[in-house]
Design a protein around this motif. Structure first.
Motif: not given
Length: 861
Positions: A220-222, A246-247, A270-271
């Protein structure tokens, strides 16, 4: 030159830098052509003027400019796209030599730059793949040789962080607990393990389930925007204090058989930080780690099997080597235990026999003694008659001592135990022992420091010590050394196995050692049997050691003899340790042997005893009523006759027992005093060999003086109790210390430690405390003892606290009630007005306050 050139060129001329360009330049900005012709430079390139203004300014100042592969955002086809140009700016001068314009030769190199960058990206990706492959290979080589799952998973997590560029990495081991999953943190990277201490292990939620169920990779990117995240209680999102992930990237680690060993989890603050390439690398790494973990499991299983087989072989070898020794030891221990059990059973049987004999014997002695004392008045003027009566009474006294010793051996004597320090008791007997043993016996007393308390009858301890000391004196022929030692001891399970009658635990030991002739093994085996003696005929009854044995056994203790011929003898008495504080021992009142004018009801089934005691009491001035059994006595009580004291035998025929008679008598005559008498008590007012608290007993046979003193003592107590109750009602606040001393309090608590501590606190506060470990035991006590206050636990085994309290109110309507409970409200006690709640755990202050409140709230108080 510009118009004829095939290279894109333009001229910007004049004050406004009018824009002129050739056909080759048109493809550079097709959307601006032909409107751009002749217009000012700034208007044509308004969208990039901020980027080109410095370049134009520098050229107009006379500087030539050359740029290679400059990135220029260009509007094309209605959108802005990145383009790259190589171009030059040359200043153009007029006839006066001043810079009047700019000549630009440009070349669109976007395709070349894109191709070059694509090649560079491909090289970087190749290099990254090579590095990832190298990381995977190194990790694979390391984990292949690793035999520790903890170190292996740490290598894998560290390699995964390197491959993915993650900030955090972890490996969770999958444990199936049958309730949705339970997981164990094996390895962690990028953060201290303490960061997870305040959070539970991952649950099998929608986010974690795909990994722990082996369903596939989750990237998941975010994660905060993922619809699967934050849908499970107790958190509806990121828990407070959680790592700022986030990532998110998670890969299952699956065994050869398809079961999920665990999962690799990686995160970044960070995403959009994890790529497909990173995902592919982790899949390879997870596969290698799964194989390695499977191998470790197989290796460990093989090691365990080999170790177990080796241990079994070693045990079998040792067993074969020691079998004969162990069998012999087991047989010897069993024989010893069986012999001890047989001896214990034999002593128990003899005890029952002697106890029964002593009962009847005491009744006969009472008749003889009473009549002799009465006869003494008739022959007061006859010297020879008085002498014969005196001799007969002396014989009765010897018979009484003999019966007392028989009861002691049979463990049937009514004990009055107290919490005592044997060290102080023994030290206080020093002078008496020296007088009894003579000057030729050296007496040494040693008391260990930190001595524990014990719960026993102090008078019986004194008798036992005196018996042992006299035996030692005789064994030393009147000269030698007697050593008395008191200390703490612990009898363990191994000792208890050899001596089945002994309970392992903490004891206070009283040891008496002499330097006499010692005993043979045969003598030691018979030493505790009644009437066994090695002394010459007429020198002893053979009941001294048997009395000691019976008293210690009745007190829950243990006796052991150590002796060798020519080396002397040691007798050790083990009495169980008490955790309560020492009882305050008060000296017995020297009540004169006087009579009185009160009315006494005598309940006695033995006609001879009844006639004798009635005459003795009448002779003392009392008005006497008599009854042949408990039922007849109750009839007399219910007739309305005034009665001050009920004098009743404990064991009488008929359905109504003496304790029940006493209870019913108090219901009808609240001020009546009760005195029990018996030559033998069992399961009536004596429980566990101990006289029930609050009862008065006159053992048979007794003299006229003993009867007179005991009667006056019980009547005096009645007067004090009546006066105390009056003081408590009239002025409890002014005389709290007097009220406490007069109040009799029953504590009902099944937990032994809580009961002991609470009783000690109440005693220290000044209350007269009786203890019971159950509601049923409490009912027995209130059957024969007047109780002012009851402190009871609610959750008792068997009969509950409220049920017992209800029975207590039936017996004593004005009794105060305190319920001790962990609940925040009183139990269902609507029918028990004035009840007080005492919340557990409670302090001594809260306990005292609750009891005081119960005193004030008693019905009728």
């Amino acid at each position: 030159m510009v118009l004829n050139s095939r290279q894109p060129k333009f001229v910007a001329w004049g004050p406004d830098l009018a824009f002129l360009y050739n056909d080759a330049y048109v493809p550079v900005f097709p959307e601006r052509h032909p409107d751009a012709l002749g217009r000012p430079f700034r208007e044509v390139w308004a969208d990039i003027w901020e980027q080109f203004s410095p370049i134009v300014g520098s050229t107009l100042e006379g500087s030539s400019q050359l740029f290679k592969e400059l990135l220029i955002p260009m509007r094309r086809d209605g959108r802005t796209e990145d383009t790259w140009f190589t171009f030059s700016y040359t200043p153009l001068r007029d006839e006066d030599g001043k810079v009047a314009g700019i000549l630009c030769a440009a070349l669109d190199v976007t395709d070349q730059v894109s191709a070059k960058r694509g090649e560079q990206r491909a090289l970087e990706e190749l290099r990254a793949k090579s590095e990832a492959l190298a990381v995977v290979n190194r990790a694979g080589a390391a984990i292949t040789a690793e035999l520790s799952v903890e170190r292996l998973t740490q290598i894998v997590v560290d390699a995964g962080v390197t491959l993915t560029g993650a900030e955090f990495g972890a490996f969770f081991y999958n444990v199936d607990d049958g309730e949705g999953g339970s997981y164990m943190l094996y390895a962690l990277a990028g953060v201290d393990r303490k960061a997870f201490e305040k959070f539970p292990m991952p649950r099998n939620t929608k986010v974690f389930a795909p990994t722990f169920n082996g369903e596939g990779i989750l990237r998941s990117d975010d994660i905060l925007l993922d619809p699967r995240y934050g849908q499970n209680a107790p958190h509806a999102g990121m828990p407070k204090g959680h790592l700022p992930v986030r990532s998110y990237l998670a890969v299952p680690v699956k065994s050869r058989d398809g079961s999920v060993i665990g999962g690799l989890f990686f995160g970044h603050g960070q995403p959009g930080r994890f790529s497909e390439a990173a995902e592919a690398s982790l899949v390879s790494l997870a596969g290698q780690s799964a194989v390695a973990i499977d191998n470790i499991r197989l290796f460990r299983a093989a090691e365990v099997e080999i170790d177990q087989r080796r241990d079994m072989e070693d045990q079998l070898r040792k067993l074969n080597e020691m079998l004969e020794v162990r069998v012999a030891a087991e047989i010897a221990e069993r024989q010893q235990a069986e012999a001890a059990l047989q001896q214990s059973q034999k002593m128990e049987s003899i005890g029952k026999l002697t106890g029964g004999v002593a009962h009847d014997f005491n009744n006969l002695l009472q008749v003889i003694s009473g009549n002799l004392q009465l006869l003494g008045k008739d022959v007061a003027d006859s010297g020879r008659g008085k002498e014969r009566i005196s001799n007969a009474l002396a014989a009765v006294e010897r018979g009484s001592r003999l019966a007392s010793q028989l009861l002691a051996f049979g463990r049937r004597q009514p004990l009055e135990p107290k919490v005592i320090n044997i060290g102080r008791l023994v030290t206080g007997m020093d002078d008496m022992l020296r007088r009894a043993l003579g000057e030729e016996i050296e007496v040494e007393t040693m008391v260990s420091g930190g001595l524990w308390n014990t719960f026993a009858d102090p008078i019986q301890i004194e008798n036992a010590l005196l018996n042992l000391a006299i035996n030692s004196r005789d064994a030393m022929d009147g000269a030698g050394k007697l050593t008395i030692e008191v200390g703490n001891a612990f009898l363990d399970d191994s000792y208890s196995r050899i001596h089945p009658e002994v309970t392992a635990g903490q004891y206070v030991v009283l040891a008496v050692t002499d330097t006499g002739a010692g005993m043979t093994q045969e003598v030691m085996e018979q030493a505790f049997e009644p009437f066994f003696s090695t002394k010459p005929e007429g020198k002893g009854t053979g009941l001294g050691l048997s009395m000691v044995y019976g008293f210690v056994k009745q007190s829950g203790g243990h006796v052991k003899i150590y002796s060798e011929i020519g080396e002397g003898t040691t007798v050790k008495l083990y009495l169980t340790r008490s955790f309560r504080s020492e009882d305050r021992v008060t000296a017995a009142d020297s009540v004169p042997a006087a009579g009185g004018t009160e009315t006494i009801l005598v309940a006695e089934d033995d006609e001879g005893v009844r006639a004798t005691v009635v005459e003795m009491l009448s002779d003392l001035g009392y008005y006497v009523l008599k009854a042949k059994d408990a039922q007849s006595a109750l009839t007399v009580i219910e007739s309305g006759a005034h009665i001050d004291l009920l004098f009743t035998d404990v064991v009488m025929p008929g359905p109504l027992r003496s304790p029940e008679l006493a209870r019913m008598a108090r219901e009808r005559l609240p001020d009546i005093a009760v005195l029990y008498t018996s030559g033998y008590t069992e399961n009536s007012i004596v429980h566990g060999g101990r006289l029930d608290p609050g009862l008065e007993l006159l053992s048979k046979p007794y003299t006229r003086e003993e009867l007179a003193r005991k009667i006056r003592h019980v009547l005096t107590l009645r007067t004090q109790r009546r006066q105390g109750a009056s003081d408590a009602v009239v002025a409890p606040a002014k005389h709290p210390e007097i009220t406490r001393e007069k109040l009799k309090l029953l504590l009902v608590e099944d937990d032994a430690f809580i009961r002991l501590d609470t009783a000690e606190i109440l005693q220290d506060l000044g209350y007269d405390v009786i203890e019971a470990d159950s509601g049923e035991r409490g009912v027995e006590i209130i059957g024969h003892t007047t109780i002012d206050i009851i402190v009871t636990d609610v959750g008792l085994p068997g009969m509950s606290g409220p049920a017992f309290a209800a029975k207590a109110r039936e017996a004593f309507p004005s009794v105060g009630l305190v319920f001790a409970t962990g609940n925040s409200s009183l139990p269902d006690a609507n029918h028990l007005p004035g009840s007080v709640l005492l919340s557990k755990p409670f302090s001594s202050t809260a306990l005292d306050r609750a009891v005081r409140s119960a005193v004030q709230q008693r019905p009728g108080a």
